[in-house]
Design a protein around this motif. Structure first.
Motif, PDB file in Angstrom:
ATOM      1  N   ARG A  80       5.375 -19.673 -46.738  1.00  0.00           N
ATOM      2  CA  ARG A  80       4.288 -19.275 -47.469  1.00  0.00           C
ATOM      3  C   ARG A  80       3.347 -20.271 -48.254  1.00  0.00           C
ATOM      4  O   ARG A  80       2.452 -20.578 -48.264  1.00  0.00           O
ATOM      5  CB  ARG A  80       4.587 -18.001 -48.180  1.00  0.00           C
ATOM      6  CG  ARG A  80       3.154 -17.310 -48.870  1.00  0.00           C
ATOM      7  CD  ARG A  80       3.583 -15.871 -49.546  1.00  0.00           C
ATOM      8  NE  ARG A  80       4.189 -16.322 -50.573  1.00  0.00           N
ATOM      9  CZ  ARG A  80       5.539 -15.665 -50.801  1.00  0.00           C
ATOM     10  NH1 ARG A  80       6.256 -14.990 -49.809  1.00  0.00           N
ATOM     11  NH2 ARG A  80       6.223 -15.994 -52.028  1.00  0.00           N
ATOM     12  N   ARG A  81       4.346 -20.942 -49.020  1.00  0.00           N
ATOM     13  CA  ARG A  81       3.670 -21.921 -50.042  1.00  0.00           C
ATOM     14  C   ARG A  81       3.179 -23.054 -49.125  1.00  0.00           C
ATOM     15  O   ARG A  81       1.835 -23.601 -49.552  1.00  0.00           O
ATOM     16  CB  ARG A  81       4.914 -22.562 -50.993  1.00  0.00           C
ATOM     17  CG  ARG A  81       5.027 -21.926 -52.107  1.00  0.00           C
ATOM     18  CD  ARG A  81       6.129 -22.384 -53.007  1.00  0.00           C
ATOM     19  NE  ARG A  81       6.662 -21.606 -53.970  1.00  0.00           N
ATOM     20  CZ  ARG A  81       7.919 -21.573 -54.285  1.00  0.00           C
ATOM     21  NH1 ARG A  81       8.795 -22.517 -53.942  1.00  0.00           N
ATOM     22  NH2 ARG A  81       8.460 -20.460 -55.255  1.00  0.00           N
ATOM     23  N   ALA A  82       3.750 -23.737 -48.060  1.00  0.00           N
ATOM     24  CA  ALA A  82       3.149 -24.530 -47.180  1.00  0.00           C
ATOM     25  C   ALA A  82       1.701 -24.151 -46.467  1.00  0.00           C
ATOM     26  O   ALA A  82       0.732 -24.852 -46.630  1.00  0.00           O
ATOM     27  CB  ALA A  82       4.211 -24.855 -45.957  1.00  0.00           C
ATOM     28  N   LEU A  83       1.787 -22.802 -46.087  1.00  0.00           N
ATOM     29  CA  LEU A  83       0.618 -22.414 -45.482  1.00  0.00           C
ATOM     30  C   LEU A  83      -0.739 -22.188 -46.549  1.00  0.00           C
ATOM     31  O   LEU A  83      -1.811 -22.475 -46.465  1.00  0.00           O
ATOM     32  CB  LEU A  83       0.612 -21.073 -44.762  1.00  0.00           C
ATOM     33  CG  LEU A  83       1.686 -21.324 -43.577  1.00  0.00           C
ATOM     34  CD1 LEU A  83       1.986 -19.987 -42.995  1.00  0.00           C
ATOM     35  CD2 LEU A  83       1.218 -22.182 -42.504  1.00  0.00           C
ATOM     36  N   GLU A  84      -0.244 -21.758 -47.689  1.00  0.00           N
ATOM     37  CA  GLU A  84      -1.285 -21.565 -48.827  1.00  0.00           C
ATOM     38  C   GLU A  84      -1.774 -22.781 -49.220  1.00  0.00           C
ATOM     39  O   GLU A  84      -3.039 -23.014 -49.397  1.00  0.00           O
ATOM     40  CB  GLU A  84      -0.432 -20.767 -50.199  1.00  0.00           C
ATOM     41  CG  GLU A  84      -0.126 -19.349 -49.728  1.00  0.00           C
ATOM     42  CD  GLU A  84       0.544 -18.880 -51.042  1.00  0.00           C
ATOM     43  OE1 GLU A  84       0.552 -17.586 -51.279  1.00  0.00           O
ATOM     44  OE2 GLU A  84       1.075 -19.592 -52.102  1.00  0.00           O
ATOM     45  N   ASN A  85      -1.101 -23.938 -49.151  1.00  0.00           N
ATOM     46  CA  ASN A  85      -1.594 -25.308 -49.324  1.00  0.00           C
ATOM     47  C   ASN A  85      -2.479 -25.711 -48.394  1.00  0.00           C
ATOM     48  O   ASN A  85      -3.494 -26.154 -48.592  1.00  0.00           O
ATOM     49  CB  ASN A  85      -0.353 -26.234 -49.516  1.00  0.00           C
ATOM     50  CG  ASN A  85       0.177 -26.116 -50.895  1.00  0.00           C
ATOM     51  OD1 ASN A  85      -0.583 -26.018 -52.030  1.00  0.00           O
ATOM     52  ND2 ASN A  85       1.478 -26.512 -50.966  1.00  0.00           N
ATOM     53  N   LEU A  86      -2.108 -25.441 -47.093  1.00  0.00           N
ATOM     54  CA  LEU A  86      -2.951 -25.655 -45.870  1.00  0.00           C
ATOM     55  C   LEU A  86      -4.298 -25.163 -46.065  1.00  0.00           C
ATOM     56  O   LEU A  86      -5.312 -25.663 -45.821  1.00  0.00           O
ATOM     57  CB  LEU A  86      -2.147 -25.572 -44.491  1.00  0.00           C
ATOM     58  CG  LEU A  86      -1.146 -26.725 -44.466  1.00  0.00           C
ATOM     59  CD1 LEU A  86      -0.333 -26.336 -43.227  1.00  0.00           C
ATOM     60  CD2 LEU A  86      -1.615 -27.982 -44.528  1.00  0.00           C
ATOM     61  N   ILE A  87      -4.077 -23.683 -46.399  1.00  0.00           N
ATOM     62  CA  ILE A  87      -5.378 -23.064 -46.216  1.00  0.00           C
ATOM     63  C   ILE A  87      -6.320 -23.500 -47.698  1.00  0.00           C
ATOM     64  O   ILE A  87      -7.626 -23.636 -47.291  1.00  0.00           O
ATOM     65  CB  ILE A  87      -5.057 -21.409 -46.478  1.00  0.00           C
ATOM     66  CG1 ILE A  87      -4.339 -21.011 -45.103  1.00  0.00           C
ATOM     67  CG2 ILE A  87      -6.391 -20.634 -46.862  1.00  0.00           C
ATOM     68  CD1 ILE A  87      -3.869 -19.696 -45.216  1.00  0.00           C
ATOM     69  N   LYS A  88      -5.528 -23.523 -48.572  1.00  0.00           N
ATOM     70  CA  LYS A  88      -6.208 -24.392 -50.045  1.00  0.00           C
ATOM     71  C   LYS A  88      -7.121 -25.581 -49.494  1.00  0.00           C
ATOM     72  O   LYS A  88      -8.364 -25.683 -49.701  1.00  0.00           O
ATOM     73  CB  LYS A  88      -5.388 -24.408 -51.061  1.00  0.00           C
ATOM     74  CG  LYS A  88      -5.941 -24.981 -52.374  1.00  0.00           C
ATOM     75  CD  LYS A  88      -5.055 -24.897 -53.668  1.00  0.00           C
ATOM     76  CE  LYS A  88      -5.756 -25.445 -54.590  1.00  0.00           C
ATOM     77  NZ  LYS A  88      -5.092 -26.732 -54.956  1.00  0.00           N
ATOM     78  N   ASN A  89      -6.460 -26.394 -48.782  1.00  0.00           N
ATOM     79  CA  ASN A  89      -7.030 -27.559 -48.721  1.00  0.00           C
ATOM     80  C   ASN A  89      -8.182 -27.421 -47.587  1.00  0.00           C
ATOM     81  O   ASN A  89      -9.162 -28.081 -47.767  1.00  0.00           O
ATOM     82  CB  ASN A  89      -5.926 -28.567 -48.029  1.00  0.00           C
ATOM     83  CG  ASN A  89      -4.958 -29.249 -48.889  1.00  0.00           C
ATOM     84  OD1 ASN A  89      -5.287 -29.014 -50.079  1.00  0.00           O
ATOM     85  ND2 ASN A  89      -4.052 -29.793 -48.298  1.00  0.00           N
ATOM     86  N   ALA A  90      -8.176 -26.480 -46.591  1.00  0.00           N
ATOM     87  CA  ALA A  90      -9.119 -26.210 -45.714  1.00  0.00           C
ATOM     88  C   ALA A  90     -10.213 -25.750 -46.427  1.00  0.00           C
ATOM     89  O   ALA A  90     -11.524 -26.146 -46.032  1.00  0.00           O
ATOM     90  CB  ALA A  90      -8.601 -25.193 -44.485  1.00  0.00           C
ATOM     91  N   VAL A  91     -10.406 -24.890 -47.324  1.00  0.00           N
ATOM     92  CA  VAL A  91     -11.392 -24.095 -48.223  1.00  0.00           C
ATOM     93  C   VAL A  91     -11.880 -25.107 -48.920  1.00  0.00           C
ATOM     94  O   VAL A  91     -13.117 -25.319 -49.009  1.00  0.00           O
ATOM     95  CB  VAL A  91     -10.798 -22.941 -48.843  1.00  0.00           C
ATOM     96  CG1 VAL A  91     -11.771 -22.549 -50.050  1.00  0.00           C
ATOM     97  CG2 VAL A  91     -10.335 -21.670 -47.909  1.00  0.00           C
ATOM     98  N   GLU A  92     -11.201 -26.160 -49.443  1.00  0.00           N
ATOM     99  CA  GLU A  92     -11.992 -26.942 -50.383  1.00  0.00           C
ATOM    100  C   GLU A  92     -12.791 -28.016 -49.711  1.00  0.00           C
ATOM    101  O   GLU A  92     -13.601 -28.464 -50.035  1.00  0.00           O
ATOM    102  CB  GLU A  92     -10.688 -27.763 -51.429  1.00  0.00           C
ATOM    103  CG  GLU A  92     -10.150 -27.027 -52.347  1.00  0.00           C
ATOM    104  CD  GLU A  92      -8.866 -27.367 -52.942  1.00  0.00           C
ATOM    105  OE1 GLU A  92      -8.694 -28.736 -52.423  1.00  0.00           O
ATOM    106  OE2 GLU A  92      -8.505 -26.936 -54.006  1.00  0.00           O
ATOM    107  N   ALA A  93     -12.122 -28.507 -48.469  1.00  0.00           N
ATOM    108  CA  ALA A  93     -12.769 -29.212 -47.556  1.00  0.00           C
ATOM    109  C   ALA A  93     -13.941 -28.759 -46.685  1.00  0.00           C
ATOM    110  O   ALA A  93     -14.688 -29.336 -46.242  1.00  0.00           O
ATOM    111  CB  ALA A  93     -11.823 -29.934 -46.755  1.00  0.00           C
ATOM    112  N   SER A  94     -14.037 -27.301 -46.772  1.00  0.00           N
ATOM    113  CA  SER A  94     -14.900 -26.661 -45.904  1.00  0.00           C
ATOM    114  C   SER A  94     -16.625 -26.780 -46.242  1.00  0.00           C
ATOM    115  O   SER A  94     -17.224 -26.477 -45.423  1.00  0.00           O
ATOM    116  CB  SER A  94     -14.678 -25.184 -45.430  1.00  0.00           C
ATOM    117  OG  SER A  94     -14.849 -24.448 -46.818  1.00  0.00           O
TER     118      SER A  94
END
Length: 146
Positions: free
Chosen positions: A32-46
């Protein structure tokens, strides 16, 4: 794990299976933490453009996180290495590195594709049935943490 992750309203989550079908022996907290980090990165880069999370299940659990942003060419070759970051305030470069470690710990893999015409997609694959060595590592880490 994704269903329980903190996913912003701006992120579209699409799944191709029934929730009860997800019966992999995983370290749910770390995944869950790994996926939250990946989603957070995607949102910040979007840059306020859509982010999507696609979840599928066959022999493996497949999770793809996509956005319209681009990973800088200078860090693409080392995207999943420790401290790989560029142009991001407050970023440590540990999010994608830790996601890689979690995927590998579960006998899976992680990959990234970034191109101007398609944006960026990070794909995580976790086997539904853990290899004996991955299961042993999971049991060991659970015993160590609790």
């Amino acid at each position: 794990a994704v269903g329980q992750a903190a996913v912003p309203d701006s992120v579209e989550v699409r799944q191709e299976f029934q929730e009860e079908f997800l019966a992999a022996s995983v370290d749910a907290v770390k995944l869950r933490r790994a996926l939250e980090n990946l989603i957070k990165n995607a949102v910040e880069a979007s840059e306020d453009k859509p982010v999507s999370v696609d979840i599928g299940m066959d022999r493996d659990c497949r999770i793809s996180i996509s956005n319209a942003g681009l990973v800088p060419l200078s860090i693409q070759p080392r995207f999943f290495e420790k401290y790989a970051t560029e142009g991001k305030r407050g970023g440590t470069g540990l999010g994608t590195y830790s996601a890689r470690l979690v995927a590998e710990k579960h006998g899976g893999s992680i990959a990234m594709c970034s191109a101007p015409d398609t944006g960026t997609t990070v794909s995580v694959r976790i086997p539904r049935e853990q290899p004996d060595s991955a299961t042993a590592r999971l049991r060991h880490s659970e015993n160590q943490s609790g």
